[in-house]
Design a protein around this motif. Structure first.
Motif, PDB file in Angstrom:
ATOM      1  N   ALA A 134       7.523  -6.211  57.185  1.00 49.89           N
ATOM      2  CA  ALA A 134       7.118  -7.026  56.039  1.00 49.89           C
ATOM      3  C   ALA A 134       5.789  -6.542  55.485  1.00 49.89           C
ATOM      4  O   ALA A 134       5.575  -6.502  54.268  1.00 49.89           O
ATOM      5  N   GLY A 135       4.859  -6.159  56.375  1.00 46.36           N
ATOM      6  CA  GLY A 135       3.566  -5.643  55.935  1.00 46.36           C
ATOM      7  C   GLY A 135       3.709  -4.367  55.123  1.00 46.36           C
ATOM      8  O   GLY A 135       3.046  -4.192  54.095  1.00 46.36           O
ATOM      9  N   ALA A 136       4.577  -3.457  55.580  1.00 44.50           N
ATOM     10  CA  ALA A 136       4.808  -2.213  54.849  1.00 44.50           C
ATOM     11  C   ALA A 136       5.429  -2.493  53.482  1.00 44.50           C
ATOM     12  O   ALA A 136       5.073  -1.853  52.477  1.00 44.50           O
ATOM     13  N   ALA A 137       6.352  -3.457  53.422  1.00 46.34           N
ATOM     14  CA  ALA A 137       6.982  -3.812  52.149  1.00 46.34           C
ATOM     15  C   ALA A 137       5.961  -4.379  51.167  1.00 46.34           C
ATOM     16  O   ALA A 137       5.961  -4.024  49.977  1.00 46.34           O
ATOM     17  N   LEU A 138       5.075  -5.249  51.645  1.00 46.40           N
ATOM     18  CA  LEU A 138       4.039  -5.809  50.775  1.00 46.40           C
ATOM     19  C   LEU A 138       3.118  -4.721  50.242  1.00 46.40           C
ATOM     20  O   LEU A 138       2.751  -4.721  49.057  1.00 46.40           O
ATOM     21  N   ALA A 139       2.747  -3.769  51.099  1.00 47.34           N
ATOM     22  CA  ALA A 139       1.871  -2.675  50.674  1.00 47.34           C
ATOM     23  C   ALA A 139       2.536  -1.818  49.612  1.00 47.34           C
ATOM     24  O   ALA A 139       1.879  -1.332  48.679  1.00 47.34           O
ATOM     25  N   ALA A 140       3.856  -1.623  49.729  1.00 48.12           N
ATOM     26  CA  ALA A 140       4.582  -0.791  48.767  1.00 48.12           C
ATOM     27  C   ALA A 140       4.838  -1.520  47.451  1.00 48.12           C
ATOM     28  O   ALA A 140       4.843  -0.904  46.377  1.00 48.12           O
ATOM     29  N   ILE A 141       5.030  -2.844  47.523  1.00 52.38           N
ATOM     30  CA  ILE A 141       5.374  -3.624  46.328  1.00 52.38           C
ATOM     31  C   ILE A 141       4.156  -3.933  45.471  1.00 52.38           C
ATOM     32  O   ILE A 141       4.235  -3.898  44.232  1.00 52.38           O
ATOM     33  N   TYR A 142       3.020  -4.220  46.102  1.00 54.29           N
ATOM     34  CA  TYR A 142       1.852  -4.690  45.355  1.00 54.29           C
ATOM     35  C   TYR A 142       1.514  -3.867  44.118  1.00 54.29           C
ATOM     36  O   TYR A 142       1.319  -4.442  43.030  1.00 54.29           O
ATOM     37  N   PRO A 143       1.415  -2.524  44.192  1.00 55.62           N
ATOM     38  CA  PRO A 143       0.960  -1.775  43.012  1.00 55.62           C
ATOM     39  C   PRO A 143       1.839  -1.965  41.777  1.00 55.62           C
ATOM     40  O   PRO A 143       1.360  -1.803  40.651  1.00 55.62           O
ATOM     41  N   PHE A 144       3.105  -2.313  41.989  1.00 52.40           N
ATOM     42  CA  PHE A 144       4.015  -2.458  40.854  1.00 52.40           C
ATOM     43  C   PHE A 144       3.988  -3.864  40.259  1.00 52.40           C
ATOM     44  O   PHE A 144       4.491  -4.083  39.162  1.00 52.40           O
TER      45      PHE A 144
END
Length: 300
Positions: A134-144
């Motif tokens: 979940a942490g990796a997904a949040l890090a990847a999603i945030y910039p968009f």
């Protein structure tokens, strides 16, 4: 930058410039962002252990902070380099915006950093490993998210604060209510400092079409930030009560309130340099809260 130059000076000339660009892309020349992620992570470790945390977990999470912050910066620049960074004065010199690092290079670097972070997590337990996805997904999603919502700063807070439930899971094998309270407090903290950061580029973001809480709040930015500051301090007060902490924590909390007052004074005219200084001042807020927590647990 002096450290980066020192680290790359011993490399073969053909690799020196390339590695330097990668390190700048990962913001290794600007450690304040990593520190803003480090302090809440340490809040979580000390609060979960109710003492000095296990040294192995302290090393794993501290390294993980710098690796994941670097990964977040890489994917952020990947998302922003063409439509946003290249059109904003403060960011157009970044490696991707200036065309010195390609999209393929950035994605490979991001994947490598995620893999390194995952290797670190493998030395913890099953629950922590599960939470890491979940942490990796949040890090990847945030910039968009800044393309379609003004609440991107809240998503950043969740991404930056996800290390807190992971810290509780690693230390105790579960995430109690205290862990989620501390996580929500960090969402507020991140929204505060990233809104101040967004105030620096607000005019250019509006022109380009990027979204942020600074744009959403408009002329009410200072009072809304003030409410967020008060709510964050209240949440941290509840944390102190639940842990039954001694006086050093309350001194740290009072100092944080004073630092927030100083930030409000800095941003009163909404000048770019002053808003950026207020953003950077949150490093001190995070640090004094950690010092207060650590000392309070030590004297208990």
């Amino acid at each position: 930058m002096r450290v980066i130059e020192l680290l790359t000076s011993r490399l073969p000339p053909k690799w020196r410039e390339r590695v330097r660009e990668y390190l700048v892309l990962m913001r290794m020349d600007r450690p304040v962002g990593a520190l803003l992620l480090l302090w809440p992570t340490w809040w979580g470790l000390w609060a979960a252990a109710k003492d000095f945390p296990p040294i192995g977990l302290l090393v794993i999470f501290t390294l993980g902070v710098f690796v994941m912050r670097a990964a977040g910066c890489v994917i952020n620049d990947y998302a922003d380099h063409g439509w946003l960074d290249a059109n904003v004065e403060r960011t157009r010199g970044r490696p991707m915006a200036a065309g010195r690092v390609s999209r393929k290079e950035a994605l490979l670097l991001f994947a490598g950093l995620l893999a390194l972070a995952f290797v670190l997590v493998l030395f913890t337990n099953t629950l922590t490993i599960q939470l890491s996805f979940a942490g990796a997904a949040l890090a990847a999603i945030y910039p968009f998210t800044k393309r379609w919502t003004h609440l991107a700063q809240v998503v950043l807070g969740a991404a930056f604060g996800w290390s807190i439930p992971m810290a509780f899971a690693a230390v105790t094998g579960e995430v109690p209510a205290l862990g989620w309270l501390l996580f929500l407090a960090n969402v507020l903290f991140s929204t505060i400092y990233d809104t101040e950061y967004a105030m620096v580029d607000r005019a250019e973001d509006i022109r380009v079409g990027a979204k942020s809480t600074a744009i959403l709040f408009g002329d009410a930015d200072r009072p809304i930030i003030g409410v967020l500051m008060a709510t964050f301090l209240l949440a941290m007060l509840f944390v102190g009560q639940r842990l039954d902490l001694a006086w050093p924590y309350w001194l740290g909390l009072a100092t944080s309130a004073g630092l927030f007052g100083w930030q409000q004074w800095l941003i009163r005219g909404r000048g770019r340099a002053e808003c950026f200084a207020a953003f950077r001042n949150n490093n001190a807020v995070g640090c004094v809260l950690w010092l207060g927590l650590m000392l309070a647990l030590a004297v208990a």
